[in-house]
Design a protein around this motif. Sequence first.
Motif, short mmCIF file in Angstrom:
data_model
loop_
_atom_site.label_atom_id
_atom_site.label_comp_id
_atom_site.label_asym_id
_atom_site.label_seq_id
_atom_site.Cartn_x
_atom_site.Cartn_y
_atom_site.Cartn_z
N LEU A 277 -24.20 41.17 25.21
CA LEU A 277 -25.09 42.26 25.60
C LEU A 277 -25.51 42.99 24.31
N ARG A 278 -26.76 42.81 23.95
CA ARG A 278 -27.27 43.45 22.74
C ARG A 278 -27.33 44.96 22.92
N PHE A 279 -26.90 45.70 21.88
CA PHE A 279 -27.00 47.16 21.99
C PHE A 279 -27.56 47.82 20.73
N PHE A 280 -27.64 47.12 19.60
CA PHE A 280 -28.05 47.76 18.35
C PHE A 280 -28.66 46.69 17.46
N ARG A 281 -29.75 47.02 16.77
CA ARG A 281 -30.42 46.01 15.95
C ARG A 281 -31.08 46.63 14.73
N ASP A 282 -31.18 45.85 13.69
CA ASP A 282 -31.92 46.24 12.50
C ASP A 282 -33.41 46.22 12.82
N GLN A 283 -34.18 47.09 12.14
CA GLN A 283 -35.61 47.19 12.44
C GLN A 283 -36.35 45.88 12.18
N GLN A 284 -35.85 45.03 11.28
CA GLN A 284 -36.49 43.75 11.00
C GLN A 284 -35.66 42.58 11.53
N ASP A 285 -34.69 42.90 12.37
CA ASP A 285 -33.82 41.89 12.99
C ASP A 285 -33.06 41.06 11.96
N CYS A 286 -32.73 41.68 10.82
CA CYS A 286 -31.85 41.00 9.87
C CYS A 286 -30.47 40.80 10.48
N VAL A 287 -30.06 41.73 11.32
CA VAL A 287 -28.77 41.64 12.00
C VAL A 287 -28.90 42.33 13.35
N ILE A 288 -28.22 41.76 14.34
CA ILE A 288 -28.22 42.30 15.70
C ILE A 288 -26.77 42.36 16.16
N TRP A 289 -26.40 43.47 16.80
CA TRP A 289 -25.03 43.66 17.27
C TRP A 289 -24.98 43.56 18.79
N TYR A 290 -23.91 42.93 19.28
CA TYR A 290 -23.72 42.68 20.70
C TYR A 290 -22.31 43.05 21.13
N LEU A 291 -22.18 43.49 22.37
CA LEU A 291 -20.88 43.42 23.03
C LEU A 291 -20.65 41.98 23.43
N TYR A 292 -19.42 41.53 23.28
CA TYR A 292 -19.06 40.19 23.75
C TYR A 292 -18.11 40.36 24.92
N LEU A 293 -18.52 39.88 26.08
CA LEU A 293 -17.81 40.09 27.33
C LEU A 293 -17.22 38.78 27.83
N ARG A 294 -15.89 38.80 28.06
CA ARG A 294 -15.18 37.62 28.57
C ARG A 294 -14.44 37.99 29.85
N PRO A 295 -14.36 37.10 30.80
CA PRO A 295 -13.57 37.39 32.00
C PRO A 295 -12.10 37.63 31.64
N GLY A 296 -11.54 38.71 32.18
CA GLY A 296 -10.12 38.99 32.00
C GLY A 296 -9.72 39.41 30.61
N ALA A 297 -10.67 39.84 29.78
CA ALA A 297 -10.35 40.24 28.40
C ALA A 297 -11.14 41.49 28.04
N ASP A 298 -10.63 42.25 27.09
CA ASP A 298 -11.35 43.43 26.60
C ASP A 298 -12.59 43.00 25.83
N ALA A 299 -13.66 43.77 25.99
CA ALA A 299 -14.88 43.50 25.24
C ALA A 299 -14.67 43.82 23.76
N PHE A 300 -15.38 43.09 22.91
CA PHE A 300 -15.35 43.39 21.47
C PHE A 300 -16.77 43.30 20.95
N VAL A 301 -16.96 43.61 19.67
CA VAL A 301 -18.30 43.65 19.09
C VAL A 301 -18.47 42.49 18.12
N VAL A 302 -19.62 41.84 18.23
CA VAL A 302 -19.98 40.77 17.31
C VAL A 302 -21.36 41.07 16.73
N HIS A 303 -21.69 40.36 15.66
CA HIS A 303 -23.06 40.45 15.13
C HIS A 303 -23.58 39.06 14.85
N SER A 304 -24.90 38.96 14.77
CA SER A 304 -25.54 37.68 14.49
C SER A 304 -26.92 37.96 13.91
#
Length: 216
Positions: free
Chosen positions: A119-146
């Motif tokens: 689930l994307r929630f934050f991004r660079d204005q030129q999309d150099c990097v985009i941050w997402y919540l990573y959601l898994r069944p039965g596990a706590d969410a964490f943050v990733v970037h791509s």
Amino acid sequence: MTVRFEAGWYSTDLGPHRDCAATYECYPYDSVPPLDPALFTGAFDWLGGPSGEPSGAVAELAGLARAVAALGLALPTDFLAYHRDARLYGELDTVSPTACWQDFSAPLPSPVEPGAYLLRFFRDQQDCVIWYLYLRPGADAFVVHSWLDYEYEPGLVEDGEEPDEDLSDPAAIRWCAPSFEEFAYRYWAESRICRAYLDGEQPQDPRLLAYLAHYA
């Protein structure tokens, strides 16, 4: 199968304390300052705590929460607390030295792990990097970037076009924080430090100085 992502922190320079090869650089996670887990209670006391007034994102968040719940998942409480509150919401946009901004996506199927969602929630204005919540069944969410937009790229495939990169490559996703609040604190601290040096000033906040002490 659960995918284990490489850890990294994608950020800017910290004045004389940390160089940056370009606008951003991906730093090994074990090279950035450790954070005290006791800071992260979900109350965001380090930002002054919630105002109790609703933000302009409450309705959108309710829709996201319903969409996530329909998948048998849940948005983390710290993520909801931050974005629902008028004082907290938008603080990361305000301090960003590179004009990053809050931008929600719908839950997007992970291309590397069946049953998981981004689930994307934050991004660079030129999309150099985009941050997402990573959601898994039965596990706590964490943050990733791509550097990949996992909402846009799959759309190319649906339209019969070739995506810019291999979406199934887990190396395009980096783990960067165990919770939204920890991500928010590190991003907030580093942004304030970077902006101070860009303005020709020295950081004065004791919390920022404690963060920089790691690089001494």
